[in-house]
Design an enzyme around this catalytic site. Structure first.
Site, mmCIF file in Angstrom:
data_model
loop_
_atom_site.group_PDB
_atom_site.id
_atom_site.type_symbol
_atom_site.label_atom_id
_atom_site.label_comp_id
_atom_site.label_asym_id
_atom_site.label_seq_id
_atom_site.Cartn_x
_atom_site.Cartn_y
_atom_site.Cartn_z
ATOM 1 C CG ASP A 178 -1.860 1.183 1.207
ATOM 2 O OD1 ASP A 178 -1.434 2.283 0.795
ATOM 3 O OD2 ASP A 178 -3.023 1.010 1.555
ATOM 4 C CG HIS A 179 1.413 4.288 -3.185
ATOM 5 N ND1 HIS A 179 0.171 3.961 -3.652
ATOM 6 C CD2 HIS A 179 1.498 5.640 -3.291
ATOM 7 C CE1 HIS A 179 -0.467 5.063 -4.025
ATOM 8 N NE2 HIS A 179 0.315 6.099 -3.816
ATOM 9 C CG HIS A 229 -4.227 4.380 -0.766
ATOM 10 N ND1 HIS A 229 -3.292 3.386 -0.757
ATOM 11 C CD2 HIS A 229 -4.449 4.662 -2.086
ATOM 12 C CE1 HIS A 229 -2.947 3.081 -2.007
ATOM 13 N NE2 HIS A 229 -3.644 3.841 -2.826
HETATM 14 C C1 BG6 Z 1 -3.587 4.715 -6.394
HETATM 15 C C2 BG6 Z 1 -4.963 4.819 -6.983
HETATM 16 O O1 BG6 Z 1 -3.497 3.624 -5.528
HETATM 17 O O2 BG6 Z 1 -3.319 5.909 -5.659
HETATM 18 C C3 BG6 Z 1 -5.075 6.026 -7.877
HETATM 19 O O3 BG6 Z 1 -5.218 3.644 -7.747
HETATM 20 C C4 BG6 Z 1 -4.665 7.271 -7.137
HETATM 21 O O4 BG6 Z 1 -6.398 6.184 -8.370
HETATM 22 C C5 BG6 Z 1 -3.318 7.079 -6.461
HETATM 23 O O5 BG6 Z 1 -4.576 8.323 -8.086
HETATM 24 C C6 BG6 Z 1 -3.008 8.259 -5.557
HETATM 25 O O6 BG6 Z 1 -1.695 8.132 -5.087
HETATM 26 P P1 BG6 Z 1 -0.877 9.414 -4.637
HETATM 27 O O7 BG6 Z 1 0.388 8.863 -4.080
HETATM 28 O O8 BG6 Z 1 -0.681 10.251 -5.855
HETATM 29 O O9 BG6 Z 1 -1.732 10.114 -3.621
#
Ligand code: BG6
Ligand code: NDP
Length: 490
Positions: free
Chosen positions: A179-180, A242
């Site tokens: 989960d980045h 997230h």
């Molecule tokens: C991803 C989603 O996991 O996270 C995307 O699939 C979203 O829809 C993205 O745009 C948002 O990531 P960050 O790091 O730009 O907030």
């Protein structure tokens, strides 16, 4: 200048889907930065794997192009790029057949004593077949790790099936579910803030905190991802993973140790304590939206390619946590596309002072606010009531006490991308910032009844203006409780 680095152990990393979008945008540039910082040890090997007809030279050229496209020019001197592409290799394999697996085995032969990580940057339908092929080709070593990307299911049933597929082939201690958001600098700072300082912990509960807001707003539309996105929506794409993770880290009890199982045990307890939102409660506590056509682009429905779509690209929710710490303190979360600006933050709104000693004309006392900003401008801000400076007697104003990491740690510091940190954690064997299978299932178990109600009878998504703060019902969700959202981008 980049943050200090500690070299990791020798490793081989095989990226299935090495020619895909995620690899080009995040994984290869992330590895490049780690290489530049001296974190990759001598002899580290990165192998792209996909069906495309390509040899080592071809994949090196592909890697160079990815870095030139996704890394700022000033950050990629040619000598660094040349040295990095020399450590990448390619294996042409098909997840769905035996083609190419012996070539991959040859590339890994004789390197069994080092960490071996397989990153599945491919669609989930390939996870099972790739796990089987890795096993059949005899590629699993004692130091093997498997990394998987979202989506980790689309409901509890499919998440369980996926977990079973993974656990049939690997032990949980070898599995790294990305989960980045957990790799973002400020997310870890949230843990440092809470558990490395004695200051906040006594206040971190419903006696002192009125409510918590978690926002992950994006200004971008779904754009060309309309087809994929419409099958999932914001609830599955952002909330289930997230936002739930951010909520868990904010709400969890202090783990006994900062180790992977202790942290994940505490997050799991939060997920299990979430107040269920079912049936007609969904209309009360959940707001969904779709953006309208605006001057800068088409509506969500046009981009989704289905004028009748009921999929949401905005969600706001009021969530309760049924435990001693949080009973009576709601968590409001919201996320959406095409909003006013891009900002992700957690706002802890403390209760108002119990009594004001000041006269009314001095000004009202606002409850203190702790704002933990994930992006952009990572940092932490505490809003305090202070005396408005200058002559003229006592007047109270609300002012921020700011801690911007970039300012504090040196203006030219480059914040590593979440994927950089997570990739190195895989090599280190640290699962703390990865989701465990039971966490993923618990989050789905809570989301499923909400999705069920949305699919059968709950209010349809409300249209909102592109570039706004979302649908008016989202504002009402707070107003009816006598509260208001912090303005997006304030
Ligand atoms: C991803 C989603 O996991 O996270 C995307 O699939 C979203 O829809 C993205 O745009 C948002 O990531 P960050 O790091 O730009 O907030
Ligand atoms: P892409 O469609 O861009 O890439 C897919 C990759 O898989 C290609 O390299 C493709 O190469 C390879 N591939 C397809 N079929 C096979 C096969 N049978 N055997 C071996 N390799 C195969 O996808 P993304 O990179 O965008 O996404 C990958 C995964 O990561 C998905 O699960 C996605 O949901 C997830 N993800 C992506 C994000 C992103 O930002 N892109 C963000 C978060 C998650 P070839 O066709 O040559 O085989």
């Amino acid at each position: 200048m980049v943050a200090k680095t500690v070299p990791v152990d020798p490793f081989d990393l095989v990226v299935f889907g090495g020619t895909g979008d995620l690899a080009a945008r995040k994984l290869l540039p992330g590895l490049f930065h780690r290489f530049q910082s001296g974190q990759l040890p001598e002899g580290a090997k990165i192998i792209g794997a996909a069906r495309g007809e390509m040899d080592t030279k071809g994949f090196q050229a592909h890697t160079r192009k990815a870095i030139e496209t996704f890394v700022a020019k000033a950050d990629r001197p040619k000598a660094d790029v040349d040295a990095f592409v020399a450590i990448v290799d390619y294996a042409r394999v098909d997840a769905m057949s035996n083609a190419g697996w012996s070539d991959l085995a040859k590339l890994l032969k004789g390197r069994e004593d080092r960490v071996r990580a397989f990153y599945l940057s491919v669609a989930p339908r390939f996870f099972g077949p790739i796990c089987d092929q890795i096993g059949a080709a005899g590629l699993v070593t004692p130091l093997t790790r498997l990394v998987v990307e979202k989506p980790l299911g689309r409901d509890l049933e499919s998440a369980r099936a996926l977990n079973k597929q993974l656990s049939d082939a690997f032990d949980e201690s070898q599995l790294y579910r990305i989960d980045h958001y957990l790799g973002k600098e400020t997310v870890q700072n949230l843990m440092a803030l809470r558990f490395a300082n004695a200051l906040f912990e006594p206040l971190w509960n419903s006696h002192h905190i009125d409510h918590v807001q978690i926002t992950a707003a994006e200004s971008v539309p779904v754009g060309t991802r309309g087809g994929y996105y419409d099958q999932n929506g914001a609830m599955r794409d952002m909330v289930q993973n997230h936002l739930m993770q951010l909520l868990c880290l904010t709400a969890m009890e202090p783990p006994a140790k900062f180790d992977s199982d202790a942290v994940r045990d505490e997050k799991l307890k939060v997920l299990k304590a979430l107040t269920p939102i079912t049936g007609t409660d969904v209309d009360r506590d959940v707001v969904r939206g779709q953006y309208a056509e605006g001057p800068d682009g088409p509506s969500y429905l046009t981009e989704a390619g289905d004028p009748t779509s009921k999929t949401e690209c905005f969600v706001a929710m009021k969530i309760g946590i049924d435990n001693w710490r949080w009973a009576g303190t709601p968590f409001y979360i919201r996320t959406g596309k095409r909003l006013r600006t891009r900002v992700s933050e957690i706002v802890i709104r403390f209760k108002d002072a119990p009594h004001s000693i000041f006269d009314a004309q001095v000004g009202g006392l606002k409850g203190n606010e702790l704002v933990i900003r994930l992006q952009p401008d990572e940092g932490i801000q505490l809003r305090l009531n202070i005396k408005d400076p200058g002559p003229g007697g006592m007047r109270i104003a609300s002012a921020p006490l700011d801690m911007s990491f970039a300012e504090d740690l040196g203006r030219d510091i480059r914040m590593p991308d979440a994927y950089e940190r997570l990739l190195m954690d895989v090599v280190r064997g640290d699962q703390t910032l990865f989701m465990r299978g039971d966490e993923v299932e618990a989050a789905w178990a809570w989301i499923d009844p909400i999705m069920e109600a949305c699919d059968h009878g709950a209010a349809a998504p409300q249209t909102y203006a592109a570039g706004s703060d979302g649908p008016s019902d989202s504002l009402m969700l707070m107003h009816r409780d006598g509260r208001r959202w912090r303005e997006i981008g304030a």
